[in-house]
Scaffold this active site. Structure first.
Site, PDB file in Angstrom:
ATOM      1  N   ASP A 114       0.812  -1.268  -0.086  1.00  0.00           N
ATOM      2  CA  ASP A 114      -0.066   0.017   0.206  1.00  0.00           C
ATOM      3  C   ASP A 114       0.853   1.098   0.014  1.00  0.00           C
ATOM      4  O   ASP A 114       1.628   1.327  -0.755  1.00  0.00           O
ATOM      5  CB  ASP A 114      -1.004   0.144   1.097  1.00  0.00           C
ATOM      6  CG  ASP A 114      -2.177   1.075   1.067  1.00  0.00           C
ATOM      7  OD1 ASP A 114      -2.911   0.632   0.553  1.00  0.00           O
ATOM      8  OD2 ASP A 114      -1.871   1.985   1.704  1.00  0.00           O
ATOM      9  N   TYR A 134      -2.911  11.144   1.448  1.00  0.00           N
ATOM     10  CA  TYR A 134      -3.193  11.253  -0.082  1.00  0.00           C
ATOM     11  C   TYR A 134      -3.552  12.727  -0.673  1.00  0.00           C
ATOM     12  O   TYR A 134      -2.993  12.792  -1.622  1.00  0.00           O
ATOM     13  CB  TYR A 134      -4.723  10.509   0.068  1.00  0.00           C
ATOM     14  CG  TYR A 134      -4.782   9.028   0.319  1.00  0.00           C
ATOM     15  CD1 TYR A 134      -5.160   8.310  -0.696  1.00  0.00           C
ATOM     16  CD2 TYR A 134      -4.697   8.792   1.611  1.00  0.00           C
ATOM     17  CE1 TYR A 134      -5.201   6.897  -0.338  1.00  0.00           C
ATOM     18  CE2 TYR A 134      -4.837   7.426   1.999  1.00  0.00           C
ATOM     19  CZ  TYR A 134      -5.002   6.426   0.997  1.00  0.00           C
ATOM     20  OH  TYR A 134      -5.378   5.078   1.060  1.00  0.00           O
ATOM     21  N   HIS A 180      -5.065  -7.515   0.166  1.00  0.00           N
ATOM     22  CA  HIS A 180      -4.206  -6.303   0.343  1.00  0.00           C
ATOM     23  C   HIS A 180      -3.547  -6.345   1.667  1.00  0.00           C
ATOM     24  O   HIS A 180      -2.402  -5.696   1.409  1.00  0.00           O
ATOM     25  CB  HIS A 180      -5.193  -5.170   0.225  1.00  0.00           C
ATOM     26  CG  HIS A 180      -4.594  -3.848   0.226  1.00  0.00           C
ATOM     27  ND1 HIS A 180      -3.746  -3.312  -0.956  1.00  0.00           N
ATOM     28  CD2 HIS A 180      -4.406  -2.679   1.169  1.00  0.00           C
ATOM     29  CE1 HIS A 180      -3.263  -2.230  -0.732  1.00  0.00           C
ATOM     30  NE2 HIS A 180      -3.761  -1.729   0.221  1.00  0.00           N
TER      31      HIS A 180
END
Length: 383
Positions: A176, A305, A358
């Site tokens: 990630d 982000y 994930h």
């Protein structure tokens, strides 16, 4: 560098109980399931367990069983685990987590790496493992200034490894955001890296993939699949990448709101056959969320982000010269093909796993540990 123990004040736990008891639940349409977001029936069940059965103090004791430290690194208090390897000349290994998790992602993986002989492996494959909480995550300090993107995170982690801990060379793994940050480590601090290992190709590369020359049929098919995923599943990226503070007001104030936001990702991104508890225990799901709740880091975590999306240089074509290994898990978010990875990395190892998603370190720690041992074995002589 000081020893660190987690000790959440009791009033914070009492406040959590009060907030859980006074949750205002929204309505939902019939047979919504997980189609509209987090399934309300499951969320109610999990929130009830959180309020009446979950024992934070027991989980806190489990976390504190790992040696933890806090040090000032690049002007921030950085929380990290450092576990010495049980074997001859253990190789230093930096493990970097992503979102929505923290150092907790790596806990099941750690003993398999630090003491492989006790878990079916060889003592000579031991690692000394360092697992930081990224700035703004978990028990690390929250940055008060702009600019903490993936590259700056990598600079902080390099300072931790090279200056605070004194490692001249080390290996690194991430998934990630951990993949993006490990990539930035390899790009800007290549002299310190013997090799890196990733569970995905950083998503920044997919955003400009249409401009790449000579895309193969496999790459084109993957891009179509990835774009479909972006349209259906990536709304959270747009919110967190554009208006993270607006989101943070609600999630930082409502434990069930925070739980719903995070749990939906663990359901959607893991290999669970439609039942999240086929893969994760309730206690593990809640401990991960509790770390966000008690540290009030959901706002600072999602700002990564925004910062990365607004640094256009991070989307520019690059190539990592450091030897790179990949472990690809089938239920991860649209796993990229090898030929795409080879455009950006010096790929020397590519392993496609039979199961897992994930959150590989939590879902399939045995498979991931075996792959890390195998790939990094060839670099031990240089250490």
């Amino acid at each position: 560098m000081q020893p660190f123990k987690i000790n959440v004040p009791e009033p914070a736990l009492t406040d959590l109980q009060n907030r859980l008891a006074h949750t205002r639940w929204p309505d939902e349409v019939e047979d919504a399931g997980w189609d509209y977001g987090t399934d309300r029936a499951y969320l109610k069940q999990l929130a009830d367990y959180w309020q009446h059965s979950y024992d934070w103090r027991a989980q806190e004791a489990k976390l504190n069983a790992f040696p933890q430290f806090k040090a000032e690194v690049a002007g921030l208090g950085l929380h990290f685990l450092k576990i010495e390897g049980q074997g001859p000349n253990p190789l230093p290994l930096l493990l970097t987590h992503g979102w929505p998790d923290s150092f907790f992602r790596m806990l099941k993986l750690i003993p398999l790496l630090t003491d492989p002989a006790a878990h079916g492996g060889r003592a000579e494959d031991a690692f000394t493992v360092i697992v930081p909480d990224l700035p703004g995550y978990g028990f690390s300090d929250r940055p008060a200034e702009k600019g903490y993107d993936a590259k700056r995170m990598a600079d902080v982690l390099h300072e931790l490894m090279a200056k605070t801990l004194g490692y001249k060379q080390f290996v690194a793994h991430g998934g990630d955001w951990g993949s993006s940050i490990t990539e930035q480590l390899a790009l800007h601090h290549a002299g310190s890296l013997l090799a890196i290992h990733l569970t995905d190709v950083p998503s920044t590369h997919a955003k400009s993939a249409d401009k790449l020359p000579d895309l193969s049929l496999t790459e084109k098919a993957w891009l179509v699949k990835n774009k479909a995923w972006q349209e259906k599943e990536a709304g959270y990226q747009k919110i967190q990448g554009t208006k993270p503070e607006t989101l943070a007001y609600g999630l930082n104030d409502s434990p069930v709101g925070l739980l719903g936001w995070i749990i939906e990702k663990f359901h959607a991104w893991s290999d669970n056959d439609g039942n999240i508890e086929h893969t994760f225990l309730k206690d593990d799901l809640l401990t991960n969320v509790m770390i966000y709740w008690v540290t009030q880091t959901i706002g600072s975590s999602v700002r990564l982000y925004y910062e990365t999306m607004h640094n256009l240089a991070l989307g520019a074509p690059t190539h990592v010269s450091v030897p790179t290994g990949f472990a690809i898990f089938p239920k991860d978010i649209t796993p990229a093909p090898r030929e795409f990875a080879e455009r950006f990395f010096n790929v020397q190892h590519w392993q496609e796993m039979p199961r897992g998603g994930h959150f590989a370190a939590l879902e399939q720690p045995g498979l991931l540990a075996a792959d890390l041992r195998e790939f990094f074995r060839q670099f031990r002589a240089a250490h």
